[in-house]
Design a protein around this motif. Structure first.
Motif, short mmCIF file in Angstrom:
data_model
loop_
_atom_site.label_atom_id
_atom_site.label_comp_id
_atom_site.label_asym_id
_atom_site.label_seq_id
_atom_site.Cartn_x
_atom_site.Cartn_y
_atom_site.Cartn_z
N SER A 240 0.73 -1.19 -0.16
CA SER A 240 0.02 0.08 -0.05
C SER A 240 0.71 1.31 0.10
CB SER A 240 -0.93 0.08 1.18
OG SER A 240 -1.66 0.99 1.22
N ARG A 241 1.83 1.22 0.78
CA ARG A 241 2.82 2.61 0.86
C ARG A 241 3.65 2.69 -0.37
NH1 ARG A 241 4.82 1.11 5.70
NH2 ARG A 241 6.59 0.05 4.84
N GLU B 57 1.18 3.92 -3.06
CA GLU B 57 0.99 5.40 -2.66
C GLU B 57 2.12 6.23 -3.38
OE1 GLU B 57 -0.37 8.33 1.13
OE2 GLU B 57 -0.49 6.02 1.29
N GLN C 103 -1.61 8.02 -4.80
CA GLN C 103 -3.10 7.90 -4.34
C GLN C 103 -3.08 6.71 -3.26
OE1 GLN C 103 -5.19 6.17 -7.71
NE2 GLN C 103 -5.32 8.16 -8.80
N ASP C 104 -4.07 6.64 -2.33
CA ASP C 104 -4.18 5.97 -1.28
C ASP C 104 -4.59 4.54 -1.58
OD1 ASP C 104 -4.54 4.53 1.40
OD2 ASP C 104 -6.10 5.95 2.06
N HIS C 105 -4.03 3.28 -1.30
CA HIS C 105 -4.33 2.03 -1.72
C HIS C 105 -4.68 1.12 -0.59
CE1 HIS C 105 -3.62 2.61 -6.12
NE2 HIS C 105 -2.88 3.50 -5.87
N ARG C 106 -4.95 1.83 0.56
CA ARG C 106 -4.98 0.72 1.64
C ARG C 106 -6.51 0.16 1.66
NH1 ARG C 106 -3.98 5.29 6.08
NH2 ARG C 106 -4.91 6.28 4.66
#
Length: 160
Positions: free
Chosen positions: A146-147, A150, A155-158
């Protein structure tokens, strides 16, 4: 081609591509400590040659260098310096071919940092190879993926 205990170098030469890294790992895990050191020395010798060829080829012939991507990823797994540094330099030049072989290394704690670094450098071409890691059962792997996504996409991928 098959792995011969007394001809590891020549056996590995036959296994270019995706089967190479699994063969290297199996060889090293199957050996006792004493035999393991000899096997590791032969594997490192083979990978040094692969890295040298890939570094030279990446300057002029990306397709030839891409044939060595699995060996380069194996060099990261072995964590032999300066071999790993040379492998990282070559992998950064190979684009999506490198991402295919490097993304799974995020799942291994000992190769995670180097894999992250290579994938971050590759940028957007690495995204399709990183996204499947968001579904991993290990929360640490999901967090790293995720980090990394990103960092690459902004973009946030959490996972929700």
């Amino acid at each position: 081609c098959f792995l011969k205990p007394n001809g590891i170098y020549s056996s590995l030469s036959c296994l270019r591509g995706s089967s190479l890294m699994s063969a290297v790992i199996q060889l090293l895990e199957a050996c006792d400590e004493k035999r393991g050191q000899a096997v590791k020395a032969e594997v490192v010798s083979f990978l040094k040659n692969e890295v040298a060829v890939a570094l030279t080829a990446s300057q002029t012939h990306g397709a030839i260098a891409a044939q060595h991507a699995a060996a380069l990823a194996s060099a990261l797994w072995l964590q032999e310096q300066p071999l790993a540094s040379q492998a990282m330099r070559a992998l950064r030049k190979l684009g999506s071919t490198a991402a295919l072989h490097v993304a799974p290394l995020i799942q291994n704690e000992s190769t995670r940092f180097d894999a992250f670094d290579v994938l971050r450098t590759l940028g957007i071409v690495a995204v399709p190879y990183i996204k499947p890691l968001l579904r991993d059962d290990d929360e640490d792997i999901v967090a790293v993926a995720s980090r990394l996504l990103e960092h690459i996409t902004g973009q946030d991928h959490r996972p929700q």
